[in-house]
Enzyme design. Structure first.
Site, short mmCIF file in Angstrom:
data_model
loop_
_atom_site.label_atom_id
_atom_site.label_comp_id
_atom_site.label_asym_id
_atom_site.label_seq_id
_atom_site.Cartn_x
_atom_site.Cartn_y
_atom_site.Cartn_z
N GLU A 114 -8.12 -2.35 0.12
CA GLU A 114 -7.23 -3.24 0.87
C GLU A 114 -7.58 -4.66 0.44
O GLU A 114 -8.73 -4.94 0.10
CB GLU A 114 -7.47 -3.06 2.37
CG GLU A 114 -6.60 -3.93 3.26
CD GLU A 114 -6.68 -3.53 4.73
OE1 GLU A 114 -6.42 -2.35 5.05
OE2 GLU A 114 -7.02 -4.39 5.55
N ARG A 153 -5.85 -3.09 22.06
CA ARG A 153 -5.27 -4.38 21.67
C ARG A 153 -3.86 -4.50 22.23
O ARG A 153 -3.49 -5.53 22.81
CB ARG A 153 -5.26 -4.51 20.14
CG ARG A 153 -4.49 -5.74 19.65
CD ARG A 153 -4.60 -5.91 18.14
NE ARG A 153 -4.08 -4.77 17.38
CZ ARG A 153 -4.11 -4.70 16.04
NH1 ARG A 153 -4.63 -5.68 15.32
NH2 ARG A 153 -3.63 -3.63 15.42
N TYR A 188 -9.62 3.68 15.05
CA TYR A 188 -8.62 2.65 14.75
C TYR A 188 -7.42 2.78 15.69
O TYR A 188 -6.89 1.79 16.18
CB TYR A 188 -8.16 2.72 13.29
CG TYR A 188 -7.06 1.72 13.02
CD1 TYR A 188 -7.30 0.36 13.14
CD2 TYR A 188 -5.76 2.14 12.72
CE1 TYR A 188 -6.28 -0.58 12.94
CE2 TYR A 188 -4.75 1.21 12.52
CZ TYR A 188 -5.01 -0.14 12.64
OH TYR A 188 -4.00 -1.05 12.45
N TYR A 225 5.85 1.02 12.96
CA TYR A 225 5.45 2.29 12.36
C TYR A 225 5.87 3.44 13.27
O TYR A 225 5.84 3.32 14.50
CB TYR A 225 3.91 2.35 12.22
CG TYR A 225 3.32 1.66 11.01
CD1 TYR A 225 4.10 1.15 9.99
CD2 TYR A 225 1.93 1.55 10.89
CE1 TYR A 225 3.52 0.53 8.89
CE2 TYR A 225 1.35 0.93 9.80
CZ TYR A 225 2.15 0.42 8.79
OH TYR A 225 1.57 -0.18 7.71
#
Ligand code: 3EB
Length: 332
Positions: A317, A143, A136, A195
Site C-alpha cells: 500500500e 470509527r 480491521y 464498498y
C-alpha cells in the site's frame, strides 16, 4: 489586494523530508518509537529509502498541550492531534476505535479546528480474527459509530491510512483545519464508504485523497493509503509487483483527478517534491518494490515500512504528499 489577502489565509503548510524552514506541526520519525511532536513513530519497522523523517511544517507552532494520552498543537491555521492507547491483537478494537474517534472529534471541535484533513491509524493485529471479527472490520465499526454520533457523513471524511503494526498500542495522528479540504475520489475505484457488505458490516470511512489550498496558490494533495484495489476488488492477489503497478496507477489517477477538478496543469506523476510512503507486508518485498517505483517515478522520494495491509490479500500500500502548482492564470 483581495486575492493576496485570501491567499494569506491559506494554511502555510509544507511537507518535507529534510531540513527546511518552519516548525513541525507533526513530525514523523518513521520506524522510531517516539510520541514527541517533532518525531512521532508509526510502530512499524523502517526498511529503507530516501527519507526516515517526514515533517508537516508550518512557519511557527503557536500553542501545544499535553492530553491524557497524547498531545495537540496548533500553528499555521492548522491543528495536529496525537493519541496513543494500549491495544492488543486479541482484543476487540471496536470500543477503542469508538473512544479514540469520539475524543479526536471532541478535541478538534473544542480547539476550533473542526474539519479533519488527514488521519493515520496504526494498530496491532489488523488482520487478526476471521470474517466480521477481523480487527480491521471491528475498527471500522467503532470509527463509524463515533462518526455517526458526531453527525459526520462518511462521504465527507478526509484522507486516511490504516496499517497494522506489531506493537501493543494504537497510534492515531490527525491534522485538522478551520475549513474543510476537498475530498477527491478515484474514478478507478468505488469510494471506500460505498464498498459492498462483503468487506464488512461498516464501510471504511475515508476519502481517497484530500486537497487543501496552501500558501502561494499551491494545493497540497494528501493521498490516502492506496492499494491494488480496482472497483472494490483486490487486483493481483499474491503478486506484489503487479499490486505495486496497480496501486501506483491509483495514485496517478488521484493526482489526475485532483488536477482536473481544480483546473490545474502540472505534472500528473509523483516527482520532485513528492513524498511517497510504501507499506509492504513482507520485508523482502521492499527492494523489488522500491526498484519498480523508482523506474516509474524518477526523482520521487520513497520510504519503505513493514506493515500489515487491511485486507489479507493485499501485499503493498502507498500514501503520498504531492504539491499541485497553480494553473496558468490562477491567482498566486
Ligand atoms: C481500501 O481500499 C484500502 O480504513 O482508514 C486505506 C486507507 C485503507 C485508509 C481506513 C483503509 C483506510 O480499503 C484500505
Amino acid at each position: 489586494m483581495i486575492r493576496s489577502s485570501r491567499v494569506g489565509r491559506e494554511p502555510p503548510l509544507e511537507v518535507c523530508s529534510g531540513r527546511s524552514a518552519g516548525q513541525p506541526l507533526l513530525g514523523f520519525n518513521l520506524g522510531a518509537p517516539g510520541m514527541e511532536r517533532q518525531a512521532v513513530g508509526t510502530g512499524l519497522v523502517w526498511l529503507g529509502g530516501d527519507f526516515e523523517r517526514e515533517s508537516w511544517l508550518v512557519p511557527s507552532v503557536v500553542e501545544t498541550a499535553r492530553t491524557e494520552d497524547g498531545w495537540w498543537a496548533r500553528g499555521g491555521g492548522l491543528l495536529s492531534v496525537a493519541l496513543s492507547r494500549p491495544d492488543d491483537r486479541e482484543a476487540d478494537p471496536e470500543p477503542l476505535a469508538h473512544a479514540l474517534y469520539r475524543d479526536l472529534i471532541g478535541q478538534v471541535r473544542a480547539a476550533g479546528f473542526p474539519e479533519l484533513l488527514r488521519i493515520w491509524n496504526f494498530m496491532p493485529g489488523i488482520n487478526h480474527g476471521d470474517g466480521d471479527r477481523e480487527r480491521y472490520r471491528r475498527f471500522c465499526v467503532g470509527r463509524g459509530r463515533a462518526l455517526s454520533e458526531a453527525g459526520l457523513e462518511d462521504a465527507a471524511m478526509c484522507a486516511a491510512t490504516a496499517i497494522g503494526s506489531d506493537e501493543k498500542r494504537f497510534r492515531l495522528f490527525a491534522l485538522a483545519g478551520r475549513r474543510a479540504g476537498l475530498a477527491i475520489e478515484n474514478p478507478r475505484q468505488v469510494p471506500a464508504w460505498a464498498y459492498p457488505r462483503r468487506y464488512g458490516p461498516r464501510s471504511p470511512a475515508f476519502a481517497r485523497a484530500t486537497a487543501l489550498p496552501i500558501a502561494h496558490g499551491r494545493t497540497g494533495l494528501l493521498i490516502s493509503g492506496t492499494a491494488s484495489v480496482v472497483g472494490h476488488a483486490t487486483a493481483h492477489p499474491g503478486d506484489v509487483l503487479a499490486q505495486t503497478d496497480e496501486a501506483a496507477a491509483n495514485v496517478e489517477a488521484l493526482i489526475a483527478a485532483a488536477t482536473d477538478r481544480l483546473e490545474l496543469s502540472g505534472p500528473r506523476l509523483p516527482g520532485d517534491g513528492s513524498l511517497v510512503r510504501v507499506y509492504v507486508r513482507q520485508p523482502g518485498d521492499w527492494p523489488p518494490v522500491e526498484k519498480r517505483l523508482r523506474a516509474r517515478w524518477p526523482g520521487v522520494r520513497l520510504a519503505g515500512l513493514r506493515g500489515d495491509i487491511c485486507r489479507r490479500d493485499l501485499l503493498v500500500e502507498m500514501e503520498a504528499w504531492h504539491g499541485l502548482e497553480p494553473g496558468a492564470g490562477a491567482p498566486g
